[in-house]
Design a protein around this motif. Structure first.
Motif, mmCIF file in Angstrom:
data_model
loop_
_atom_site.group_PDB
_atom_site.id
_atom_site.type_symbol
_atom_site.label_atom_id
_atom_site.label_comp_id
_atom_site.label_asym_id
_atom_site.label_seq_id
_atom_site.Cartn_x
_atom_site.Cartn_y
_atom_site.Cartn_z
ATOM 1 N N PHE A 7 43.560 -35.857 86.383
ATOM 2 C CA PHE A 7 42.442 -35.046 85.916
ATOM 3 C C PHE A 7 42.999 -33.817 85.226
ATOM 4 N N THR A 8 42.169 -33.201 84.439
ATOM 5 C CA THR A 8 42.460 -31.903 83.855
ATOM 6 C C THR A 8 41.224 -31.053 84.071
ATOM 7 N N SER A 9 41.445 -29.831 84.552
ATOM 8 C CA SER A 9 40.342 -28.929 84.832
ATOM 9 C C SER A 9 40.815 -27.502 84.586
ATOM 10 N N ILE A 10 39.926 -26.554 84.749
ATOM 11 C CA ILE A 10 40.257 -25.132 84.608
ATOM 12 C C ILE A 10 40.091 -24.489 85.982
ATOM 13 N N ASP A 11 41.126 -23.769 86.432
ATOM 14 C CA ASP A 11 41.027 -23.123 87.745
ATOM 15 C C ASP A 11 40.309 -21.787 87.637
ATOM 16 N N THR A 12 40.140 -21.129 88.752
ATOM 17 C CA THR A 12 39.382 -19.876 88.792
ATOM 18 C C THR A 12 40.120 -18.714 88.129
ATOM 19 N N LYS A 13 41.384 -18.919 87.772
ATOM 20 C CA LYS A 13 42.146 -17.897 87.032
ATOM 21 C C LYS A 13 42.230 -18.258 85.555
ATOM 22 N N ASN A 14 41.420 -19.231 85.153
ATOM 23 C CA ASN A 14 41.324 -19.694 83.774
ATOM 24 C C ASN A 14 42.581 -20.418 83.272
ATOM 25 N N ASN A 15 43.341 -21.005 84.213
ATOM 26 C CA ASN A 15 44.504 -21.813 83.852
ATOM 27 C C ASN A 15 44.107 -23.281 83.795
ATOM 28 N N VAL A 16 44.725 -24.018 82.869
ATOM 29 C CA VAL A 16 44.525 -25.462 82.817
ATOM 30 C C VAL A 16 45.345 -26.086 83.942
ATOM 31 N N VAL A 17 44.718 -26.931 84.734
ATOM 32 C CA VAL A 17 45.383 -27.608 85.839
ATOM 33 C C VAL A 17 45.180 -29.106 85.669
ATOM 34 N N SER A 18 46.268 -29.855 85.727
ATOM 35 C CA SER A 18 46.144 -31.315 85.728
ATOM 36 C C SER A 18 47.041 -31.862 86.825
ATOM 37 N N LEU A 19 46.633 -32.963 87.391
ATOM 38 C CA LEU A 19 47.430 -33.579 88.442
ATOM 39 C C LEU A 19 48.788 -34.013 87.899
ATOM 40 N N SER A 20 48.812 -34.478 86.662
ATOM 41 C CA SER A 20 50.061 -34.966 86.071
ATOM 42 C C SER A 20 51.129 -33.881 85.940
ATOM 43 N N GLN A 21 50.753 -32.617 85.919
ATOM 44 C CA GLN A 21 51.752 -31.552 85.798
ATOM 45 C C GLN A 21 52.636 -31.442 87.048
ATOM 46 N N PHE A 22 52.193 -32.032 88.157
ATOM 47 C CA PHE A 22 52.950 -31.977 89.408
ATOM 48 C C PHE A 22 53.774 -33.241 89.656
ATOM 49 N N GLY A 24 56.389 -36.001 89.862
ATOM 50 C CA GLY A 24 57.841 -35.925 89.830
ATOM 51 C C GLY A 24 58.401 -34.635 90.404
ATOM 52 N N LYS A 25 57.528 -33.664 90.706
ATOM 53 C CA LYS A 25 57.984 -32.355 91.191
ATOM 54 C C LYS A 25 57.460 -31.991 92.566
ATOM 55 N N ASN A 26 56.181 -32.239 92.799
ATOM 56 C CA ASN A 26 55.528 -31.733 94.011
ATOM 57 C C ASN A 26 54.620 -32.762 94.669
ATOM 58 N N PHE A 27 54.511 -32.652 95.987
ATOM 59 C CA PHE A 27 53.405 -33.277 96.699
ATOM 60 C C PHE A 27 52.203 -32.390 96.417
ATOM 61 N N VAL A 28 51.019 -32.983 96.357
ATOM 62 C CA VAL A 28 49.793 -32.225 96.109
ATOM 63 C C VAL A 28 48.775 -32.590 97.180
ATOM 64 N N LEU A 29 48.182 -31.570 97.776
ATOM 65 C CA LEU A 29 47.088 -31.772 98.712
ATOM 66 C C LEU A 29 45.810 -31.338 98.002
ATOM 67 N N MET A 30 44.959 -32.328 97.684
ATOM 68 C CA MET A 30 43.660 -32.016 97.095
ATOM 69 C C MET A 30 42.681 -31.782 98.238
ATOM 70 N N HIS A 31 41.993 -30.660 98.159
ATOM 71 C CA HIS A 31 41.121 -30.201 99.240
ATOM 72 C C HIS A 31 39.708 -30.024 98.673
ATOM 73 N N PHE A 32 38.830 -30.974 98.973
ATOM 74 C CA PHE A 32 37.441 -30.902 98.523
ATOM 75 C C PHE A 32 36.621 -30.207 99.617
ATOM 76 N N TRP A 33 35.885 -29.173 99.238
ATOM 77 C CA TRP A 33 35.148 -28.405 100.230
ATOM 78 C C TRP A 33 33.992 -27.658 99.574
ATOM 79 N N ALA A 34 33.203 -26.967 100.390
ATOM 80 C CA ALA A 34 32.122 -26.100 99.915
ATOM 81 C C ALA A 34 31.891 -24.999 100.948
#
Length: 150
Positions: A7-22, A24-34
């Motif tokens: 996915f590609t999205s915009i974070d709350t600091k106005n940065n582009v975030v995509s899962l693919s950017q991580f 080969g480099k990082n484990f990612v924990l996606m946290h869905f909440w409200a």
């Protein structure tokens, strides 16, 4: 194991975030909440603890928050719970990519992009211990490969 959906999205600091950017480099924990979800708020201290313990070892957390009842509740919750990681707010397209998820939901994605853990059909809170064990096992593995000690 299934491959995570990019996915590609915009974070709350106005940065582009995509899962693919991580990949080969990082484990990612996606946290869905409200903010209005009491089980979500209940698990925030655990998420903060995981961030504190595993960030330095390469884990990145991306919180994807559903729309709050009051717009001011979201930034207040981030500050109050010391959620010092990546935040995406009210991205319905991203949520839909992962199956219009129920809250809370945690998805652990390894460096190769495979889903290693998903609480989508979790029966109770005790299953979170599985997430902790996966993190412990992989942190140990990472340390062994790098020749580092704990």
């Amino acid at each position: 194991m299934n491959e995570a959906i990019d996915f590609t999205s915009i974070d709350t600091k106005n940065n582009v975030v995509s899962l693919s950017q991580f990949k080969g480099k990082n484990f990612v924990l996606m946290h869905f909440w409200a903010t209005w979800c009491s089980p979500c708020v209940k698990e925030l201290p655990l998420i903060a603890q995981i961030d504190s313990q595993y960030r330095k070892l390469g884990l990145r957390i991306i919180s994807i928050a559903g729309k709050s009842n009051k717009p001011e509740d979201f930034p207040k919750a981030i500050k109050f719970h010391k959620m010092n990681w990546i935040h995406i707010y009210n991205d319905e397209k991203l949520v839909a990519k992962y199956g219009n998820t129920a809250y809370p939901r945690l998805i652990l994605i390894d460096k190769t992009g495979l889903i290693r853990y998903d609480t989508y059909k979790m029966k109770d809170d005790s299953e979170l211990s599985q997430l902790i064990q996966i993190l412990k096992d992989n942190v140990r593995f990472t340390n062994d490969v790098k020749g580092q000690t704990k």
